[in-house]
Design a protein around this motif. Structure first.
Motif, short mmCIF file in Angstrom:
data_model
loop_
_atom_site.label_atom_id
_atom_site.label_comp_id
_atom_site.label_asym_id
_atom_site.label_seq_id
_atom_site.Cartn_x
_atom_site.Cartn_y
_atom_site.Cartn_z
N PHE A 158 47.47 7.99 -60.60
CA PHE A 158 46.30 7.15 -60.35
C PHE A 158 45.03 7.83 -60.82
O PHE A 158 44.98 9.06 -60.98
N GLU A 159 43.99 7.05 -61.00
CA GLU A 159 42.72 7.57 -61.49
C GLU A 159 42.02 8.45 -60.47
O GLU A 159 41.23 9.32 -60.84
N ALA A 160 42.27 8.24 -59.18
CA ALA A 160 41.57 8.99 -58.14
C ALA A 160 42.50 9.24 -56.96
O ALA A 160 43.44 8.48 -56.71
N VAL A 161 42.22 10.33 -56.24
CA VAL A 161 43.02 10.69 -55.07
C VAL A 161 43.00 9.57 -54.03
O VAL A 161 44.03 9.25 -53.43
N GLU A 162 41.84 8.97 -53.81
CA GLU A 162 41.74 7.92 -52.79
C GLU A 162 42.62 6.72 -53.15
O GLU A 162 43.19 6.08 -52.25
N GLN A 163 42.77 6.42 -54.45
CA GLN A 163 43.63 5.31 -54.86
C GLN A 163 45.10 5.66 -54.64
O GLN A 163 45.90 4.80 -54.24
N LEU A 164 45.47 6.91 -54.91
CA LEU A 164 46.84 7.36 -54.63
C LEU A 164 47.12 7.27 -53.13
O LEU A 164 48.20 6.83 -52.72
N ASN A 165 46.16 7.69 -52.31
CA ASN A 165 46.36 7.65 -50.86
C ASN A 165 46.56 6.23 -50.36
O ASN A 165 47.36 5.98 -49.45
N ILE A 166 45.84 5.28 -50.95
CA ILE A 166 46.02 3.87 -50.57
C ILE A 166 47.45 3.42 -50.88
O ILE A 166 48.10 2.75 -50.08
N PHE A 167 47.93 3.81 -52.06
CA PHE A 167 49.31 3.49 -52.45
C PHE A 167 50.31 4.09 -51.47
O PHE A 167 51.24 3.41 -51.01
N LEU A 168 50.12 5.36 -51.11
CA LEU A 168 51.07 6.05 -50.23
C LEU A 168 51.03 5.52 -48.80
O LEU A 168 52.04 5.64 -48.07
N ARG A 169 49.90 4.94 -48.40
CA ARG A 169 49.78 4.44 -47.03
C ARG A 169 50.23 2.98 -46.88
O ARG A 169 50.28 2.47 -45.76
N LYS A 170 50.56 2.33 -47.99
CA LYS A 170 50.93 0.92 -47.91
C LYS A 170 52.22 0.74 -47.10
O LYS A 170 53.20 1.46 -47.28
N ALA A 171 52.20 -0.22 -46.21
CA ALA A 171 53.35 -0.46 -45.33
C ALA A 171 54.59 -0.85 -46.13
O ALA A 171 55.71 -0.44 -45.80
N ASP A 172 54.39 -1.67 -47.18
CA ASP A 172 55.56 -2.09 -47.96
C ASP A 172 56.17 -0.92 -48.73
O ASP A 172 57.39 -0.87 -48.95
N LEU A 173 55.35 0.07 -49.12
CA LEU A 173 55.91 1.25 -49.78
C LEU A 173 56.77 2.05 -48.79
O LEU A 173 57.88 2.46 -49.12
N ARG A 174 56.25 2.25 -47.59
CA ARG A 174 57.03 2.99 -46.58
C ARG A 174 58.34 2.27 -46.28
O ARG A 174 59.38 2.90 -46.07
N SER A 175 58.29 0.94 -46.26
CA SER A 175 59.50 0.16 -46.00
C SER A 175 60.53 0.34 -47.11
O SER A 175 61.72 0.54 -46.85
N VAL A 176 60.05 0.32 -48.38
CA VAL A 176 60.95 0.49 -49.51
C VAL A 176 61.50 1.92 -49.54
O VAL A 176 62.69 2.14 -49.85
#
Length: 313
Positions: free
Chosen positions: A63-81
């Protein structure tokens, strides 16, 4: 503290039975669909196991920025997958974050994660100089990046080494000097992990989903997008650049124009085009026909607009 405007990547790795390889590619599509709906996605890649180097399948999301990566990692659907994928294959998914990286789309890249014993940091730093000099003298070496640990984000020392081809990268990894230096490092390293991120010129459209070559979108889609990106470049070169070379030999002027067009196409136009048309290149089965028609129609409309624009000039 890390610069939260710096590029940031997460590497997900998992051991999968060889008989389940095709299944794992389908799971990667689920991860990629989530990433594609996040802002700032630069890269999504799937790298299959490499005999003698890495046993796991590896997914890279940059990702372009750490904050954008953190948003991706915190997504509920990502944790579910993530949980469902671990249950499916009966193996834990390892997650490693690296910050302040350059974009890793180069012919061949190896990312080395090294956990250093706290009391051996000084010796480790001296050893880094030795292995760096050895890599630089090896055929095909393009560059090296050293990323120090960042508390709370990145626990390991990370070395990113780039070569101009898979062959030269593999020759470096199997070279006697590399083996000797890695044996020397055993006294001050707790562990070493290799993640290969190799890709070449032919993977323009991997930006859309990051899947391996055999599973890329159909060739007709590739051709349509390449024409869409290449036509304006060629026309602009013919209008602005070629007149400046009218007294040159045709062989030289064609070479220069080809160099410019391929460079712009590779590093500017295609990354933009594939990101804009990611919906067309990565639609699920339920919307496959719809997205195919919509995407193709938009591309054809853009063809006509580009032609009309240059005819009017």
């Amino acid at each position: 503290m890390a610069n939260f405007k710096s590029n940031a990547s997460v590497i997900l790795s998992q051991k999968v039975p060889a008989c389940r390889n095709c299944d794992y590619c389908l799971w990667h599509e689920k991860f990629s669909d989530i990433a594609l709906h996040c802002d700032g996605l630069i890269e999504a890649s799937l790298i299959e196991p490499i005999v003698g180097v890495q046993e796991e399948w590896v997914q890279l999301f940059q990702f372009e920025a750490v904050e954008q990566l953190n948003i991706f990692l915190r997504k509920a659907d990502l944790r579910s997958v993530l949980s469902a994928c671990e249950e499916e294959f009966g193996a834990k998914i390892q997650q490693q974050v690296i910050v302040n990286t350059k974009q890793m789309t180069v012919p061949a890249t190896i990312v080395v994660f090294e956990r250093v014993k706290p009391d051996r940091i000084r010796g480790y730093k001296k050893w880094l100089g030795k292995i760096g000099e050895a890599a630089e003298s090896h055929p095909g070496f393009l560059g090296r990046e050293l990323l120090k640990p960042i508390k709370g984000l990145q626990d390991d020392w990370v070395i990113i080494i780039r070569f101009d081809s898979e062959e030269n990268l593999n020759l470096w990894l199997s070279s006697p000097i590399h083996k000797v230096l890695m044996e020397e490092a055993e006294s001050f390293l707790e562990r070493v992990q290799y993640k290969k991120i190799g890709r070449g010129f032919e993977d323009w459209l991997a930006h859309a989903r990051g899947i391996k070559n055999s599973a890329l979108p159909p060739q007709w889609k590739m051709a349509m997008l390449i024409i869409l990106a290449l036509y304006p470049i060629i026309m602009l070169i013919s209008i602005w650049i070629l007149p400046l070379m009218e007294n040159w030999k045709s062989a030289m002027s064609l070479f220069v124009s080809s160099l410019i067009s391929v460079s712009v196409l590779t590093w500017v136009a295609m990354p933009i085009v594939t990101r804009v048309f990611s919906f067309w290149l990565s639609g699920g089965e339920e919307v496959k026909t719809k997205t195919t028609i919509i995407g193709a129609s938009i591309v054809v409309l853009l063809y006509l607009m580009a032609i009309l624009l240059f005819v009017s000039l």
